[in-house]
Scaffold this motif. Structure first.
Motif, mmCIF file in Angstrom:
data_model
loop_
_atom_site.group_PDB
_atom_site.id
_atom_site.type_symbol
_atom_site.label_atom_id
_atom_site.label_comp_id
_atom_site.label_asym_id
_atom_site.label_seq_id
_atom_site.Cartn_x
_atom_site.Cartn_y
_atom_site.Cartn_z
ATOM 1 N N ASP A 49 2.949 6.445 2.024
ATOM 2 C CA ASP A 49 3.222 7.845 1.714
ATOM 3 C C ASP A 49 2.507 8.770 2.710
ATOM 4 O O ASP A 49 3.100 9.747 3.199
ATOM 5 C CB ASP A 49 2.785 8.160 0.296
ATOM 6 C CG ASP A 49 3.026 9.608 -0.083
ATOM 7 O OD1 ASP A 49 4.176 9.954 -0.420
ATOM 8 O OD2 ASP A 49 2.062 10.414 -0.022
ATOM 9 N N ALA A 50 1.255 8.456 3.013
ATOM 10 C CA ALA A 50 0.501 9.285 3.960
ATOM 11 C C ALA A 50 1.154 9.263 5.343
ATOM 12 O O ALA A 50 1.255 10.300 6.019
ATOM 13 C CB ALA A 50 -0.946 8.797 4.044
ATOM 14 N N SER A 98 0.248 4.220 -1.144
ATOM 15 C CA SER A 98 -0.482 5.428 -0.731
ATOM 16 C C SER A 98 -0.531 5.544 0.787
ATOM 17 O O SER A 98 -0.350 6.627 1.357
ATOM 18 C CB SER A 98 -1.907 5.417 -1.289
ATOM 19 O OG SER A 98 -1.886 5.468 -2.696
ATOM 20 N N ASP A 141 0.843 -1.193 0.000
ATOM 21 C CA ASP A 141 0.000 0.000 0.000
ATOM 22 C C ASP A 141 0.885 1.252 0.000
ATOM 23 O O ASP A 141 1.144 1.858 1.043
ATOM 24 C CB ASP A 141 -0.928 -0.016 1.218
ATOM 25 C CG ASP A 141 -1.946 1.106 1.215
ATOM 26 O OD1 ASP A 141 -1.811 2.049 0.397
ATOM 27 O OD2 ASP A 141 -2.869 1.066 2.060
#
Length: 353
Positions: free
Chosen positions: A36-37, A33, A31
């Motif tokens: 990154d978050a 994303s 994952d």
């Protein structure tokens, strides 16, 4: 070092304990994303929450886990806004390499809220054994530092060498536990990808690896090549590449050690100039032999383990420290040569050179 490691392991400037438990699941799912978050969240907390060496080291630990995870999944960590600038600032504040290291990965990893890339039992054991090994070598290094100016007939020398031997015994046992428990396939394909090289400030920095660990300092104190010896040039380059990963206190200890001759060849030479059968000399040489046996009990299985790991990887693969097993061959040869030198020191006190 013990105080710093304890302070850092107990420090959580990002409140990362709440989110770090999600990291293995994000990695299993690939994952990007979510990773990154998480990286953006933690990076954004640095300006307000990091203000000294302890918080900077804790920040390097936690950012190291998430940024290395991005790299493992093929994403350049520098796509996270301000990530590279933040690592450089943290490294300067901590006076350490500006990324995660074997120290942040294990010795400064909180035991009650362990950060992990995979969540595998094998990784939990690996972190625990590296922590145990690192803790065991602290008094060994302290003891060897105290020997720098002691002569071969000094009564204090035997106990200091015995202290170093005890530490290295635990270190070797930890490595054997890893060797027995973690298969080359698990380490090479499940864990090793999370120790990628990263470019920070234009410099390629390697992930947590054995070359960064405290045996590097033990080697400097005890057996490093001397001027004119065949391995001197290789070893000096090896030090250039790896000393920067040591904590600041250990780098200072290395500087101090390198102003003196390495202990083993110095003591062998001094023994040759003492009267035959001096009991203190013989006792100290016996303790030195015990220490070298423990170093070999670590070094030779480590070489076997590294070669087993490389055998299951594609040709041309490197270890997490950026090396093939050739560097371990050199270190094993150096240790064996020093062991032979010590073994050849005859009972009548005339060194065979």
């Amino acid at each position: 070092m013990r105080d710093l490691d304890l302070l850092v392991s107990g420090c959580d400037p990002f409140d990362a304990a709440r989110d770090a438990s999600r990291l293995p699941a994000l990695n299993r799912a690939g994952d990007v994303s979510g990773l990154d978050a998480l990286a953006r969240l933690w990076t954004g907390r640095v300006p307000d929450r990091v203000h000294d060496a302890v918080t900077a080291n804790a920040a390097l630990r936690d950012l190291g886990f998430v940024l290395a995870s991005l790299e493992r999944h093929g994403v350049d960590y520098r796509t996270v806004p301000c990530a590279e600038e933040t690592l450089l600032k943290l490294g300067a504040l901590a006076e350490e390499v500006p990324r995660d290291s074997v120290y942040t990965y294990a010795l400064r990893n909180p035991q009650d809220a362990v950060r992990s890339f995979t969540g595998l039992p094998e990784e939990a054991l690996f972190i625990q054994e590296v922590r145990t090994a690192g803790i065991a070598l602290r008094p060994a290094v302290d003891a060897l530092l105290e020997t720098l100016t002691l002569s071969v007939d000094d009564p204090a020398l035997a106990e200091l060498l015995a202290e170093a031997t005890r530490g290295f015994t635990v270190f070797a046992q930890s490595l054997l536990s890893v060797k027995r428990t973690i298969t080359p396939e698990t380490f090479s394909f499940e864990m090793r990808p999370y120790f990628p090289p990263m470019t920070v400030g234009g410099q390629v920095l390697y992930g947590p690896g054995g070359a960064q660990m405290t045996p590097l300092l033990v080697d400097i104190l005890l057996i490093r090549p001397e001027p004119g010896e065949p391995q001197e040039e290789w070893y000096e380059q090896y030090l250039v590449e790896n000393l920067l990963y040591l904590p600041a206190a250990y780098r200072a200890a290395s500087d101090r050690a390198r102003r003196h001759r390495p202990l083993l060849p110095r003591l062998v030479d001094e023994a040759a100039r003492h009267r035959a059968h001096d009991p203190e000399v013989q006792r100290n040489l016996a303790e030195l032999r015990s220490l070298l046996r423990e170093v070999l009990r670590f070094r030779l299985p480590h070489l076997q383990l590294a070669k087993a790991n490389m055998n299951v990887r594609p040709d041309g693969s490197l270890g997490s420290g950026g090396y093939t097993t050739d560097s371990l061959d050199h270190l094993a040869d150096l240790t064996l040569e020093r062991h032979r030198l010590l073994s050849e020191e005859p009972a009548d006190g005339r060194a065979q050179r």
